[in-house]
Design a protein around this motif. Structure first.
Motif, PDB file in Angstrom:
ATOM      1  N   LEU A  74       0.766  -1.176   0.059  1.00  0.00           N
ATOM      2  CA  LEU A  74       0.098  -0.044   0.009  1.00  0.00           C
ATOM      3  C   LEU A  74       0.952   1.335  -0.035  1.00  0.00           C
ATOM      4  O   LEU A  74       0.342   2.404  -0.430  1.00  0.00           O
ATOM      5  CB  LEU A  74      -0.845  -0.046   1.069  1.00  0.00           C
ATOM      6  N   ALA A  75       2.003   1.366   0.507  1.00  0.00           N
ATOM      7  CA  ALA A  75       2.991   2.278   0.467  1.00  0.00           C
ATOM      8  C   ALA A  75       3.886   2.607  -0.732  1.00  0.00           C
ATOM      9  O   ALA A  75       4.691   3.500  -0.556  1.00  0.00           O
ATOM     10  CB  ALA A  75       3.846   2.218   1.868  1.00  0.00           C
ATOM     11  N   THR A  76       3.567   1.747  -1.802  1.00  0.00           N
ATOM     12  CA  THR A  76       4.350   1.843  -3.010  1.00  0.00           C
ATOM     13  C   THR A  76       4.054   3.035  -4.061  1.00  0.00           C
ATOM     14  O   THR A  76       2.705   3.428  -4.256  1.00  0.00           O
ATOM     15  CB  THR A  76       4.011   0.446  -3.685  1.00  0.00           C
ATOM     16  N   VAL A  77       5.093   3.876  -4.374  1.00  0.00           N
ATOM     17  CA  VAL A  77       4.645   4.759  -5.346  1.00  0.00           C
ATOM     18  C   VAL A  77       5.467   4.376  -6.762  1.00  0.00           C
ATOM     19  O   VAL A  77       6.119   3.228  -6.717  1.00  0.00           O
ATOM     20  CB  VAL A  77       5.284   6.276  -5.156  1.00  0.00           C
ATOM     21  N   VAL A  78       5.275   4.710  -7.825  1.00  0.00           N
ATOM     22  CA  VAL A  78       5.757   4.463  -8.919  1.00  0.00           C
ATOM     23  C   VAL A  78       7.668   4.364  -8.892  1.00  0.00           C
ATOM     24  O   VAL A  78       8.137   5.121  -8.405  1.00  0.00           O
ATOM     25  CB  VAL A  78       5.712   5.624 -10.198  1.00  0.00           C
ATOM     26  N   PRO A  79       7.695   3.243  -9.201  1.00  0.00           N
ATOM     27  CA  PRO A  79       9.287   2.733  -8.990  1.00  0.00           C
ATOM     28  C   PRO A  79      10.040   3.701 -10.191  1.00  0.00           C
ATOM     29  O   PRO A  79       9.829   3.731 -11.262  1.00  0.00           O
ATOM     30  CB  PRO A  79       9.477   1.453  -9.278  1.00  0.00           C
ATOM     31  N   GLY A  80      11.228   4.364  -9.432  1.00  0.00           N
ATOM     32  CA  GLY A  80      11.833   5.218 -10.321  1.00  0.00           C
ATOM     33  C   GLY A  80      13.306   5.114 -10.808  1.00  0.00           C
ATOM     34  O   GLY A  80      13.900   5.913 -11.491  1.00  0.00           O
ATOM     35  N   ALA A  81      14.165   4.337  -9.992  1.00  0.00           N
ATOM     36  CA  ALA A  81      15.593   4.300 -10.049  1.00  0.00           C
ATOM     37  C   ALA A  81      15.961   3.958 -11.142  1.00  0.00           C
ATOM     38  O   ALA A  81      16.901   4.408 -11.987  1.00  0.00           O
ATOM     39  CB  ALA A  81      15.900   3.317  -8.818  1.00  0.00           C
ATOM     40  N   PHE A  82      15.357   2.819 -11.921  1.00  0.00           N
ATOM     41  CA  PHE A  82      15.846   2.369 -13.414  1.00  0.00           C
ATOM     42  C   PHE A  82      15.679   3.575 -14.250  1.00  0.00           C
ATOM     43  O   PHE A  82      16.669   3.702 -15.124  1.00  0.00           O
ATOM     44  CB  PHE A  82      15.043   0.949 -13.788  1.00  0.00           C
ATOM     45  N   ASP A  83      14.489   4.111 -14.418  1.00  0.00           N
ATOM     46  CA  ASP A  83      14.426   5.062 -15.511  1.00  0.00           C
ATOM     47  C   ASP A  83      15.220   6.213 -15.152  1.00  0.00           C
ATOM     48  O   ASP A  83      15.856   6.708 -16.237  1.00  0.00           O
ATOM     49  CB  ASP A  83      12.798   5.409 -15.401  1.00  0.00           C
ATOM     50  N   GLY A  84      15.457   6.450 -13.890  1.00  0.00           N
ATOM     51  CA  GLY A  84      16.620   7.611 -13.694  1.00  0.00           C
ATOM     52  C   GLY A  84      18.018   7.334 -14.251  1.00  0.00           C
ATOM     53  O   GLY A  84      18.686   7.966 -14.793  1.00  0.00           O
ATOM     54  N   TRP A  85      18.284   6.148 -13.873  1.00  0.00           N
ATOM     55  CA  TRP A  85      19.771   5.731 -14.526  1.00  0.00           C
ATOM     56  C   TRP A  85      19.758   5.573 -15.995  1.00  0.00           C
ATOM     57  O   TRP A  85      20.832   6.258 -16.595  1.00  0.00           O
ATOM     58  CB  TRP A  85      20.115   4.270 -13.664  1.00  0.00           C
ATOM     59  N   MET A  86      18.773   5.404 -16.605  1.00  0.00           N
ATOM     60  CA  MET A  86      18.557   5.221 -18.137  1.00  0.00           C
ATOM     61  C   MET A  86      18.602   6.855 -18.535  1.00  0.00           C
ATOM     62  O   MET A  86      19.256   6.897 -19.707  1.00  0.00           O
ATOM     63  CB  MET A  86      17.365   4.447 -18.538  1.00  0.00           C
ATOM     64  N   LEU A  87      17.844   7.585 -17.564  1.00  0.00           N
ATOM     65  CA  LEU A  87      17.928   8.961 -18.409  1.00  0.00           C
ATOM     66  C   LEU A  87      19.142   9.429 -18.279  1.00  0.00           C
ATOM     67  O   LEU A  87      19.801  10.273 -19.092  1.00  0.00           O
ATOM     68  CB  LEU A  87      16.957   9.756 -17.596  1.00  0.00           C
TER      69      LEU A  87
END
Length: 609
Positions: free
Chosen positions: A121-134
């Protein structure tokens, strides 16, 4: 109180010896919270890659070797300096609250209480992988297949597991087997926790990353990286996450079972992005931080307050220094609790909070005695926000004791709780990266079957109350504690940071102050004893407040500790060498590079030549 600006540094501690040398060279350097990750990043530099290539490789390996501290489903802020353009930028890869994360839904479960610190329930959109790719796409030079190869190899073939990772798994083994079987399949594949230093593998994550490489097709390097991002946000990653979450309900920190509101559409509708940093000048230095969707500006606020004191005249290991810095941090963090939030949704009065006039008003509140009060500034027209922060700090939310991860901590606290990692990289051209990945810990939420990684629990930082800067809002970023740093003066630039949740900007601040005012060099500052305040409201479930309490390392000595207690501080001693996991890297105008890493926990390392 009268400020007496004295810019002459006080003498450094008598001993010139440190636990390890400053790493010096001209070619490149990498400092991170695990030596294997530092070596992987350095390998990219040796192969002709730049700091951005090295940072991505380092960050991806940290997911493998410190899985109790970060993962692909976590989040990522970074501050970078691009040598070619002279630009300093912030990478925001902090995922947002899902479209279904409405106040009505969460209040129906918890009233105006707390969002759980673990589970789905505490999950937000996972961001780490997309950040590294950017970062790799826009500023790197190497192929994705090359920078991700070390992470795939360590996940597939294994790495010597840290004793803390083994202890974390052992501590949770029964819970995982009973409640999160997909996690048990990854971390206790033979029904038992791994022994310290044994080889630990994650074949599912290795296969996930290998499939991304194999399926990310395109005519150019940029196209292939964009294809990888699409596989994550709209392809098999998003589909697998969405399918699992569509009917999953698991036990979380409350002891009850709850389902996620995150969907594959949430992943498809979000991307990491670049932003301008928030910056101030301090004694000739310009310090760059992330915006108030993080706690980053709290370090800047504290520096503004401390401009009103003659820190250079204080013993950097003495009680007056500890007291003054602690009281300034209390005031800055009080404002964090009242006013910080996602600037896309709320008006954060940052210009006012960072002004020298306001800082002088705040500094005048500091006396010779430790304050026991929560004292956010009462800004005109926003007094209700200050009052609300005080009320929340005094509220008993009736939260249950954590059964799984909720709060980033250090070695002096329970192994069940997660933490964070950090890395700093500089290359021969002067490109720089300071990054603090976190979230998606193995103990935060169940592994997504077949993918080999867990999701984050960053939504626990939102409040379920109306009209606050940090009210839960679909599409808003939680006010994360992740806060890398970059400072510059007269052509010298330093990238630095640390894991540690709410303590991150406290430990960084102390290290930076001793560097600026007292002449401690990089590793000297890493080795010096640290402290932090527990006075303000924690960002993490169960949102504890410990008025007047500071935690200090015993290396300060009995006299200093007694002096602090005489000033009214409630002093808790940590174990020796148990506070802070700082790393840093510096480039001087002549091109000489220097890097350092904390000896605490005996795993962070700086490498370079």
């Amino acid at each position: 109180m009268t400020a007496k600006p004295n810019l002459a540094p006080a003498p450094a501690p008598a001993s010139p010896f440190t636990t390890r040398p400053d790493i010096r060279g001209t070619f490149g350097c990498v400092a991170s919270t695990h030596w294997i990750a530092s070596a992987a990043g350095m390998a990219m530099l040796e192969r002709g890659g730049n700091a951005f290539d090295a940072a991505v490789a380092t960050g991806l390996v940290l997911q493998i070797v410190e899985p109790h501290l970060n993962g692909p489903g976590g989040d990522l802020p970074a501050i970078v300096h691009v040598a070619e353009t002279g630009e300093t930028r912030v990478l925001c890869a902090q995922g947002v609250a899902p479209a279904g994360a409405t106040l009505d839904h969460y209040r129906g479960l918890f009233g105006d209480g707390l969002i759980p610190g673990s589970g789905l329930l505490a999950t937000v959109v996972p961001g780490a992988f997309d950040g590294w790719m950017l970062m790799l796409r826009d500023h790197g030079s190497m192929e994705l297949a090359d920078v991700i190869a070390p992470a795939i190899a360590y996940a597939k073939d294994g790495h010597p597991v840290l004793p803390r990772v083994a202890a974390t798994i052992a501590d949770l083994a029964e819970f995982l087997a009973t409640e999160w079987p997909s996690s048990a399949a990854v971390w206790t594949p033979e029904g038992k926790a791994p022994a310290p230093w044994s080889l630990v593998r994650n074949p599912d994550l290795a296969a996930t990353y290998q499939r991304i490489v194999d399926d990310a097709q395109g005519d150019t390097r940029t196209a292939r990286i964009d294809a990888a991002r699409t596989l994550w946000s709209r392809g098999f990653i998003a589909e697998t996450i969405g399918d699992f979450l569509s009917d999953a309900s698991v036990v979380d920190v409350t002891g009850d079972s709850h389902s996620a509101v995150l969907t594959r559409e949430d992943l498809a509708n979000w991307q990491a992005r670049w932003e301008a940093p928030v910056s101030i000048d301090y004694h000739g230095w310009t310090i760059h931080k992330t915006a108030p969707w993080s706690q980053g500006p709290v370090l800047l606020q504290t520096l503004r307050i401390l401009e009103n004191f003659d820190l250079a005249a204080m013993d950097p290991m003495g009680a007056e220094f500890v007291h003054t810095v602690t009281e300034a941090m209390k005031l800055a963090y009080a404002d964090r609790e009242a006013y910080y939030g996602d600037p896309d949704f709320v008006d954060v009065p940052l210009d006012h909070l960072l002004s020298r006039d306001y800082a002088a008003e705040r500094a005048a509140l500091i006396t010779a005695t430790a304050s026991m009060e929560q004292r956010p500034g009462r800004l005109p027209g926003r007094e209700h926000l200050a009052d609300g922060a005080i009320v929340r700090a005094a509220t008993d939310f009736g939260a249950k004791a954590p059964q799984a991860a909720s709060e980033p901590t250090m070695a002096h606290l329970t192994e069940k709780r997660g933490d964070t990692v950090h890395l700093d990289v500089i290359d021969r051209w002067g490109n720089m990266v300071s990054a603090t990945p976190s979230g998606g810990w193995l103990q935060s939420s169940p592994v997504i079957p077949g993918l080999g990684f867990a999701l984050n629990t960053r939504a626990q930082m939102f409040w379920l109350r109306d009209d606050l800067p940090l009210t839960l809002r679909p599409g808003a970023r939680p006010r994360t504690t992740l806060t890398p740093s970059l400072a510059e003066k007269d052509g010298t630039r330093i990238a630095f940071g640390t894991p540690g949740g709410d303590q991150q900007d406290q430990w960084q601040l102390i290290w930076f102050l001793r560097y600026v005012h007292h002449g401690l060099d990089m590793q000297q500052g890493m080795d010096a004893p640290l402290f932090h305040s527990l006075h303000f409201q924690s960002s993490f479930y169960p949102r504890e407040v410990k008025p007047g309490e500071i935690m200090v390392e015993p290396a300060f000595g009995e006299d200093v500790i007694a002096d602090l207690r005489a000033r009214g501080h409630i002093v808790t001693l940590s174990d020796p060498w148990a506070i802070g996991r700082l790393t840093a890297a510096r480039r001087d105008p002549d091109g000489i590079l220097t890097a350092a890493a904390t000896p605490r926990l005996m795993q962070a390392y700086a490498v370079g030549r």
